[in-house]
Design an enzyme around this catalytic site. Sequence first.
Site, short mmCIF file in Angstrom:
data_model
loop_
_atom_site.label_atom_id
_atom_site.label_comp_id
_atom_site.label_asym_id
_atom_site.label_seq_id
_atom_site.Cartn_x
_atom_site.Cartn_y
_atom_site.Cartn_z
N SER A 46 57.94 51.42 45.39
CA SER A 46 58.97 50.39 45.58
C SER A 46 59.74 50.30 44.27
CB SER A 46 58.32 49.06 45.94
OG SER A 46 59.31 48.14 46.35
N GLU A 47 61.07 50.45 44.34
CA GLU A 47 61.82 50.67 43.09
C GLU A 47 61.90 49.45 42.18
OE1 GLU A 47 63.18 51.03 46.14
OE2 GLU A 47 65.22 50.21 46.22
N ASN A 48 61.45 48.29 42.67
CA ASN A 48 61.39 47.15 41.76
C ASN A 48 60.17 47.21 40.84
OD1 ASN A 48 59.94 46.68 44.20
ND2 ASN A 48 59.70 44.54 43.62
N SER A 88 60.79 52.99 36.74
CA SER A 88 60.86 53.20 38.18
C SER A 88 61.94 54.21 38.53
CB SER A 88 61.16 51.86 38.87
OG SER A 88 61.24 52.04 40.25
#
Lengths: 218, 234
Positions: A46-48, A88
């Site tokens: 998840s890119e967060n 990320s």
Amino acid sequence: MALDKYQIAQRIAQELQDGFYVNLGIGIPTLVANYIPANLDVILQSENGLLGMGPFPLEGEEDADLINAGKQTITTLPGSAFFDSAMSFGMIRSGKVDLTVLGAMEVSENGDIANWKIPGKMVKGMGGAMDLVASAKNIIVAMMHTNPKGESKLLSSCTLPLTGKRCVKKIVTELAVLEIVNGAFKLLERAPGVSVDEIREKTAGKLIVETGIPEMQF
Amino acid sequence: MNKVFTNAAHAVEDIADGSTIMLGGFGLCGIPENCIAALVKQGTKELTCISNNAGVDDFGIGLMLQQKQVKKMISSYVGENAEFERQLLSGELDVELVPQGTLATRCMAAGYGMPAIFTPAGVGTEVAQGKETRNFNGKEYLLEMAFDADYAIVKAWKGDALGNLVYKDTARNFNPLMAMAGKITIAEVEELVPAGTLDPNQVHTPGIYVHRIFQGQDYEKRIEQRTVRKQLPF
């Protein structure tokens, strides 16, 4: 019969391989997580800032500090890791993420994608989509074949502002699985009971159809 | 060396009208709630805000937008905020949309003392307009400049009197990057501990980057999308 959104997700899940690190976008792509085959090790990014995303929490166990890129409350799986936003996108940019699945408003026959802006109507921003499409090794688009007005979303060239150029590899819609090959949509599979003619009619861009297009298997 | 401030009001009181400030957080996760409230109360105006998102109508940066304190937003995603959209369409608010990875890396570059970065994100799109491009090994990249912010305002889980910070879960997001990037960095923490208490192996932001730190209070930690399951996974 055209697929529903769950079946689109189910078909995309067949593309997963053991050991894949996968980023799933918002909408239909998120549903792919429901269909990861139990015999495969697939780790969701998840890119967060999370590797090893797990399912939604049980009621009462939601934690405001633990969300996915869609801002939904989630959980972690054993072996997960947190990191900052630069790292990320570092793992995305450097090709460590094996597969990106995302939605689109338009895809062109050379693999361009538009999914972030409708001039004068919707200006929410691109979020991480431009970074993902610019760097992902393998991008699958999950979308409906046509827009709500019935117009094809598979075009010779995109009309909306682009998210990225020549980056989409594969498209799964409610009607078909298609691959971008040499500036055209190559039809690989059709949804059960859907005719090649219907797919041809709803595809505005160049379509390559070889003989004996198989139905999707579930 | 005294970095410890008594509260948010003191920590932000010298932020002048027209300043450029970075605000940590992703959505409403890991945002500096106390400092935002203090800036709203203080009424600082004409701010340029660098933040991944712009809050929601009644929380986060949305509170500053309601008071018309923001001149320009630099963000990657600004949905979920009707007042924001209204100000944008009426021309009251200037907005620069930046791909999320580019936003993060422009913060990182500032914190690492590098003037610019090359990234493939946005090549061939309107984001590339007016920007220098360069080809490396057959692939096109955009030149993107490091941010230059007067203040970085971040939220951490724990911090010590020397400014060392530890973040929790995905509330980390942009916070450590912005902490490194501000000319003056202000950190609010859920738990302020004496120096020597944190395990040095577990520190995410070394105290050298943090100029002011205070113990935050009354954290609301609002959830934007409450999603739960019954029994079956997903």
